[in-house]
Design a protein around this motif. Sequence first.
Motif, mmCIF file in Angstrom:
data_model
loop_
_atom_site.group_PDB
_atom_site.id
_atom_site.type_symbol
_atom_site.label_atom_id
_atom_site.label_comp_id
_atom_site.label_asym_id
_atom_site.label_seq_id
_atom_site.Cartn_x
_atom_site.Cartn_y
_atom_site.Cartn_z
ATOM 1 N N GLN A 65 0.915 -1.267 -0.094
ATOM 2 C CA GLN A 65 0.016 0.089 0.020
ATOM 3 C C GLN A 65 0.742 1.136 -0.174
ATOM 4 O O GLN A 65 0.484 2.008 -0.803
ATOM 5 C CB GLN A 65 -0.819 -0.054 1.192
ATOM 6 N N VAL A 66 1.997 1.208 0.940
ATOM 7 C CA VAL A 66 2.876 2.424 0.808
ATOM 8 C C VAL A 66 3.608 2.526 -0.323
ATOM 9 O O VAL A 66 3.883 3.613 -1.117
ATOM 10 C CB VAL A 66 3.774 2.304 2.090
ATOM 11 N N ARG A 88 2.830 1.654 -3.391
ATOM 12 C CA ARG A 88 1.837 2.269 -4.361
ATOM 13 C C ARG A 88 1.697 3.752 -4.187
ATOM 14 O O ARG A 88 1.660 4.488 -5.219
ATOM 15 C CB ARG A 88 0.408 1.633 -4.353
ATOM 16 N N ALA A 89 1.555 4.279 -3.046
ATOM 17 C CA ALA A 89 1.658 5.679 -2.762
ATOM 18 C C ALA A 89 2.853 6.485 -3.358
ATOM 19 O O ALA A 89 2.799 7.433 -3.845
ATOM 20 C CB ALA A 89 1.365 6.082 -1.208
ATOM 21 N N ASN A 114 2.850 7.338 -6.841
ATOM 22 C CA ASN A 114 2.056 8.299 -7.409
ATOM 23 C C ASN A 114 2.736 9.827 -7.228
ATOM 24 O O ASN A 114 2.411 10.965 -7.527
ATOM 25 C CB ASN A 114 0.704 8.437 -6.448
ATOM 26 N N ILE A 167 2.642 10.811 2.904
ATOM 27 C CA ILE A 167 2.256 9.477 2.814
ATOM 28 C C ILE A 167 1.316 8.979 3.677
ATOM 29 O O ILE A 167 0.406 8.064 3.121
ATOM 30 C CB ILE A 167 3.626 8.625 2.479
ATOM 31 N N GLU A 182 -2.186 9.743 2.976
ATOM 32 C CA GLU A 182 -2.620 9.294 1.939
ATOM 33 C C GLU A 182 -3.240 7.814 1.988
ATOM 34 O O GLU A 182 -4.180 7.515 1.690
ATOM 35 C CB GLU A 182 -1.601 9.319 0.614
ATOM 36 N N VAL A 183 -2.213 7.068 2.881
ATOM 37 C CA VAL A 183 -2.722 5.500 2.807
ATOM 38 C C VAL A 183 -3.444 5.371 4.289
ATOM 39 O O VAL A 183 -4.082 4.131 4.122
ATOM 40 C CB VAL A 183 -1.503 4.734 2.851
#
Length: 285
Positions: free
Chosen positions: A207-208, A210-211, A214, A226, A229-230
């Motif tokens: 998950q991190v 993928r952030a 971005n 970050i 965002e997650v």
Amino acid sequence: MTHTHESRAYDLHAAERDFDRISDALRFLGDHWRDHPDLDAAAREAGLSPHHFQRVFSRWVGLSPKKYVGALAHSAARAAMDDGANTLDASFEAGLSGPGRLHDLFIAHEAVTPGQARSRGAGLSFIWGTAPTPFGPGVFLIAPRGLSALAFADPDLATAMADLTARYPAADYRRDDDEALRWARRIFAGGDGPIPLALYGTPWQRQVWRALLNIPSGQTVTYRDIAQEVCTPRASRAVGAAVGANPVSWLIPCHRVLASDGRLTGYHWGVNRKRAMLAYEAVTA
């Protein structure tokens, strides 16, 4: 200005209320995860509709309730196998009906089978090699599905390989520097479209990561950005650990994450290299 203040006050009250509800839900799931409670049961514990609960829980925790329960089950099965349990016993320890469900669980969380995980990677095959990069000698770890790691040979090649192979020490590693050079050219000299990645990590780490993907080239963010965002800004420390565990330098751009005061800290392959990467991106941009 008044409208902004009122909105912020509302957000703070909503966040406080959500925390209490999510705290109750986490306790409930922690107590009953072996029963694999459904979304409706967890939502009732939080006093929310299933749809609202799914959205609030995912925002706070970074995973859906179902994936959170799966992560707990996977951790229990992993611990059981590390203690010598066979796949059947590990299935029961995880509250699963049998090895078939355990297989699906491990594929989802580690991209390997339970047997491969139990044998510390025996049966997995990687190609590795070294090749020049703009940031020093690179070490490439390549799985059949794509690139699993891009590291740097600092302070020496043996140290870099020990770092890369620590997760699955029993896997088969075959050296092919020509293949590594092909990947280096594809990554740094322009190649055939997107680079396929074969990542082995926990759901939270992915998950991190993928952030991180971005973050635009030439820009930087903080660990707190970050985390917001997650999950929640209070998860900055956990985000820092996941960023530090990123196995693919440059392509998964953890070098673009700075401390809250703008300092270049916490880069696995050295602050000097992080500084060089940011300068390189600034110039090419």
